[in-house]
Design a protein around this motif. Structure first.
Motif, PDB file in Angstrom:
ATOM      1  N   ALA A 120     -46.907   2.011  -5.556  1.00  0.00           N
ATOM      2  CA  ALA A 120     -47.434   2.968  -6.541  1.00  0.00           C
ATOM      3  C   ALA A 120     -46.663   4.283  -6.571  1.00  0.00           C
ATOM      4  O   ALA A 120     -47.008   5.188  -7.327  1.00  0.00           O
ATOM      5  CB  ALA A 120     -48.909   3.233  -6.244  1.00  0.00           C
ATOM      6  N   VAL A 121     -45.625   4.373  -5.739  1.00  0.00           N
ATOM      7  CA  VAL A 121     -44.906   5.655  -5.635  1.00  0.00           C
ATOM      8  C   VAL A 121     -43.725   5.683  -6.601  1.00  0.00           C
ATOM      9  O   VAL A 121     -42.993   4.703  -6.726  1.00  0.00           O
ATOM     10  CB  VAL A 121     -44.403   5.876  -4.186  1.00  0.00           C
ATOM     11  N   LYS A 122     -43.561   6.838  -7.294  1.00  0.00           N
ATOM     12  CA  LYS A 122     -42.399   7.025  -8.168  1.00  0.00           C
ATOM     13  C   LYS A 122     -41.439   7.982  -7.459  1.00  0.00           C
ATOM     14  O   LYS A 122     -41.900   8.892  -6.755  1.00  0.00           O
ATOM     15  CB  LYS A 122     -42.842   7.650  -9.496  1.00  0.00           C
ATOM     16  N   PRO A 123     -40.134   7.812  -7.674  1.00  0.00           N
ATOM     17  CA  PRO A 123     -39.169   8.662  -6.956  1.00  0.00           C
ATOM     18  C   PRO A 123     -39.454  10.150  -7.139  1.00  0.00           C
ATOM     19  O   PRO A 123     -39.316  10.941  -6.204  1.00  0.00           O
ATOM     20  CB  PRO A 123     -37.814   8.303  -7.575  1.00  0.00           C
ATOM     21  N   GLU A 124     -39.899  10.534  -8.337  1.00  0.00           N
ATOM     22  CA  GLU A 124     -40.103  11.973  -8.598  1.00  0.00           C
ATOM     23  C   GLU A 124     -41.317  12.537  -7.838  1.00  0.00           C
ATOM     24  O   GLU A 124     -41.494  13.756  -7.756  1.00  0.00           O
ATOM     25  CB  GLU A 124     -40.231  12.249 -10.101  1.00  0.00           C
ATOM     26  N   ASP A 125     -42.156  11.663  -7.277  1.00  0.00           N
ATOM     27  CA  ASP A 125     -43.303  12.150  -6.494  1.00  0.00           C
ATOM     28  C   ASP A 125     -42.853  12.855  -5.221  1.00  0.00           C
ATOM     29  O   ASP A 125     -43.525  13.760  -4.737  1.00  0.00           O
ATOM     30  CB  ASP A 125     -44.199  10.983  -6.043  1.00  0.00           C
ATOM     31  N   LYS A 156     -46.079  17.805  -3.760  1.00  0.00           N
ATOM     32  CA  LYS A 156     -47.224  16.884  -3.824  1.00  0.00           C
ATOM     33  C   LYS A 156     -47.655  16.384  -2.452  1.00  0.00           C
ATOM     34  O   LYS A 156     -46.839  16.291  -1.531  1.00  0.00           O
ATOM     35  CB  LYS A 156     -46.850  15.671  -4.672  1.00  0.00           C
ATOM     36  N   VAL A 157     -48.934  16.035  -2.371  1.00  0.00           N
ATOM     37  CA  VAL A 157     -49.467  15.322  -1.207  1.00  0.00           C
ATOM     38  C   VAL A 157     -49.954  13.965  -1.708  1.00  0.00           C
ATOM     39  O   VAL A 157     -50.733  13.894  -2.664  1.00  0.00           O
ATOM     40  CB  VAL A 157     -50.653  16.087  -0.565  1.00  0.00           C
ATOM     41  N   LEU A 158     -49.488  12.900  -1.087  1.00  0.00           N
ATOM     42  CA  LEU A 158     -49.849  11.544  -1.515  1.00  0.00           C
ATOM     43  C   LEU A 158     -50.627  10.862  -0.396  1.00  0.00           C
ATOM     44  O   LEU A 158     -50.094  10.691   0.712  1.00  0.00           O
ATOM     45  CB  LEU A 158     -48.592  10.710  -1.799  1.00  0.00           C
ATOM     46  N   LEU A 159     -51.869  10.486  -0.685  1.00  0.00           N
ATOM     47  CA  LEU A 159     -52.696   9.833   0.339  1.00  0.00           C
ATOM     48  C   LEU A 159     -53.008   8.402  -0.079  1.00  0.00           C
ATOM     49  O   LEU A 159     -53.425   8.160  -1.218  1.00  0.00           O
ATOM     50  CB  LEU A 159     -53.989  10.624   0.559  1.00  0.00           C
ATOM     51  N   TYR A 160     -52.815   7.468   0.841  1.00  0.00           N
ATOM     52  CA  TYR A 160     -53.057   6.041   0.586  1.00  0.00           C
ATOM     53  C   TYR A 160     -54.483   5.728   0.993  1.00  0.00           C
ATOM     54  O   TYR A 160     -54.847   5.902   2.160  1.00  0.00           O
ATOM     55  CB  TYR A 160     -52.093   5.201   1.422  1.00  0.00           C
ATOM     56  N   LEU A 173     -53.619   5.308  -4.695  1.00  0.00           N
ATOM     57  CA  LEU A 173     -52.755   6.393  -4.251  1.00  0.00           C
ATOM     58  C   LEU A 173     -53.335   7.670  -4.856  1.00  0.00           C
ATOM     59  O   LEU A 173     -53.346   7.837  -6.070  1.00  0.00           O
ATOM     60  CB  LEU A 173     -51.320   6.163  -4.727  1.00  0.00           C
ATOM     61  N   VAL A 174     -53.859   8.529  -3.996  1.00  0.00           N
ATOM     62  CA  VAL A 174     -54.509   9.756  -4.468  1.00  0.00           C
ATOM     63  C   VAL A 174     -53.493  10.894  -4.315  1.00  0.00           C
ATOM     64  O   VAL A 174     -53.017  11.181  -3.209  1.00  0.00           O
ATOM     65  CB  VAL A 174     -55.799  10.036  -3.658  1.00  0.00           C
ATOM     66  N   ILE A 175     -53.151  11.498  -5.474  1.00  0.00           N
ATOM     67  CA  ILE A 175     -52.033  12.449  -5.492  1.00  0.00           C
ATOM     68  C   ILE A 175     -52.539  13.863  -5.803  1.00  0.00           C
ATOM     69  O   ILE A 175     -53.256  14.077  -6.786  1.00  0.00           O
ATOM     70  CB  ILE A 175     -50.993  12.033  -6.544  1.00  0.00           C
ATOM     71  N   PHE A 176     -52.147  14.805  -4.970  1.00  0.00           N
ATOM     72  CA  PHE A 176     -52.517  16.209  -5.139  1.00  0.00           C
ATOM     73  C   PHE A 176     -51.259  17.020  -5.417  1.00  0.00           C
ATOM     74  O   PHE A 176     -50.178  16.690  -4.925  1.00  0.00           O
ATOM     75  CB  PHE A 176     -53.175  16.749  -3.858  1.00  0.00           C
ATOM     76  N   GLU A 177     -51.444  18.101  -6.189  1.00  0.00           N
ATOM     77  CA  GLU A 177     -50.322  19.000  -6.408  1.00  0.00           C
ATOM     78  C   GLU A 177     -50.622  20.329  -5.733  1.00  0.00           C
ATOM     79  O   GLU A 177     -51.756  20.826  -5.788  1.00  0.00           O
ATOM     80  CB  GLU A 177     -50.121  19.204  -7.912  1.00  0.00           C
ATOM     81  N   LYS A 178     -49.610  20.884  -5.091  1.00  0.00           N
ATOM     82  CA  LYS A 178     -49.818  22.182  -4.435  1.00  0.00           C
ATOM     83  C   LYS A 178     -49.628  23.291  -5.466  1.00  0.00           C
ATOM     84  O   LYS A 178     -48.568  23.417  -6.083  1.00  0.00           O
ATOM     85  CB  LYS A 178     -48.843  22.328  -3.279  1.00  0.00           C
ATOM     86  N   MET A 179     -50.664  24.074  -5.674  1.00  0.00           N
ATOM     87  CA  MET A 179     -50.673  25.078  -6.735  1.00  0.00           C
ATOM     88  C   MET A 179     -50.373  26.492  -6.224  1.00  0.00           C
ATOM     89  O   MET A 179     -49.853  27.323  -6.942  1.00  0.00           O
ATOM     90  CB  MET A 179     -52.061  25.113  -7.410  1.00  0.00           C
ATOM     91  N   SER A 180     -50.760  26.778  -4.980  1.00  0.00           N
ATOM     92  CA  SER A 180     -50.563  28.129  -4.447  1.00  0.00           C
ATOM     93  C   SER A 180     -50.391  28.034  -2.928  1.00  0.00           C
ATOM     94  O   SER A 180     -50.775  27.028  -2.319  1.00  0.00           O
ATOM     95  CB  SER A 180     -51.781  29.001  -4.791  1.00  0.00           C
ATOM     96  N   PRO A 181     -49.816  29.072  -2.312  1.00  0.00           N
ATOM     97  CA  PRO A 181     -49.578  29.013  -0.861  1.00  0.00           C
ATOM     98  C   PRO A 181     -50.877  28.781  -0.081  1.00  0.00           C
ATOM     99  O   PRO A 181     -51.932  29.296  -0.455  1.00  0.00           O
ATOM    100  CB  PRO A 181     -48.988  30.384  -0.535  1.00  0.00           C
TER     101      PRO A 181
END
Ligand SMILES: C[S@@+](CC[C@H](N)C(=O)[O-])C[C@H]1O[C@@H](n2cnc3c(N)ncnc32)[C@H](O)[C@@H]1O
Length: 224
Positions: free
Chosen positions: A52-57, A156-160, A198-206
């Motif tokens: 489920a992973v794409k290279p750009e992740d 990104k943070v990717l959790l299986y 595949l649960v994907i999070f984006e980091k928005m702030s420090p």
């Protein structure tokens, strides 16, 4: 997804490496992965890591927290040809994977025996990685605390996860806010008939400096 995966699998060299790695894992003298059957291990370990992973992740360099026998980290760095930094708190697992990677000639990998809570004290690791991955380590709120502090803003943070991910997500709403991440996407896939996410999070702030907290606290007292 199918076409994309097919073209990736076309490299025989990569596939040989993957097969050798799986063979070594299932025959390892220490129990690293809980599988002895090649086909099962190939699907539940390799396919689960990459499907489920794409290279750009992942960007150019990722962190794998609680890598155990190198899962998903080693498979991702073989598949995508990027750099992986793999950590686990059990030194004999890290020593074994390090030795195995050397024998297979994998050079785009670094391994460190350290607890994720203490990685921040080992060098310039805070907000250093393009992404972080983690599989079968703990519940979402806990694992976010162990991964997000080390990911750059915009990464990104990717959790299986298995089907229980939804309840865990509900309990992680405050953790997401505190740590500066937001839920970006959930990709559903299937391995040998079993539903996976595949649960994907984006980091928005420090992430505030106080995270991750001291050893064991993210597990015992997840951010609520
Ligand atoms: C069930 S295993 C999963 C291993 C691998 N990710 C996989 O999917 O096969 C969980 C691993 O996480 C490691 N671990 C748990 N908490 C950790 C922490 N706080 N920091 C680093 N490693 C941790 C354990 O030592 C163990 O090897």
């Amino acid at each position: 997804m199918l076409l994309n995966s097919f073209s990736r699998w076309f490299s025989m060299e990569k596939m040989e490496l993957v097969k050798k790695y799986v063979e070594e894992l299932i025959n390892a003298p220490i129990n690293l992965v809980g599988y002895r059957d090649f086909n099962e291990a190939f699907h539940y370990l390799y396919m689960d890591s990459v499907l489920a992973v794409k290279p750009e992740d992942l960007g150019n360099n990722f962190l794998d927290v609680g890598t155990g026998g190198g899962v998903p980290g080693v498979f991702l760095l073989i598949e995508f040809g990027i750099h992986g930094f793999l950590i686990d708190s059990v030194c004999k697992k890290i020593d074994y994977v390090k030795n195995l990677c050397e024998r297979l000639g994998l050079s785009n990998v670094e391994l460190m025996c350290v607890r994720a809570e203490e990685l921040k004290d080992k060098g310039m690791f805070r907000e250093r990685f393009d992404s972080a991955v983690s599989r079968a380590v703990s519940r979402i709120a806990t694992v976010l605390e162990l991964t997000a502090p080390y990911v750059k803003v915009g990464g990104k943070v990717l959790l299986y996860k298995g089907p229980g991910y939804n309840e865990e997500l509900g309990q992680a709403v405050n953790a997401m806010k505190e740590l500066g991440v937001k839920l970006a996407e959930i990709r559903k896939y299937s391995i040998l008939g079993k539903d996976r996410f595949l649960v994907i999070f984006e980091k928005m702030s420090p992430t505030p400096e106080k995270y991750p907290r001291k050893v064991g606290i993210p597990e015992k007292r997840p951010i609520r």
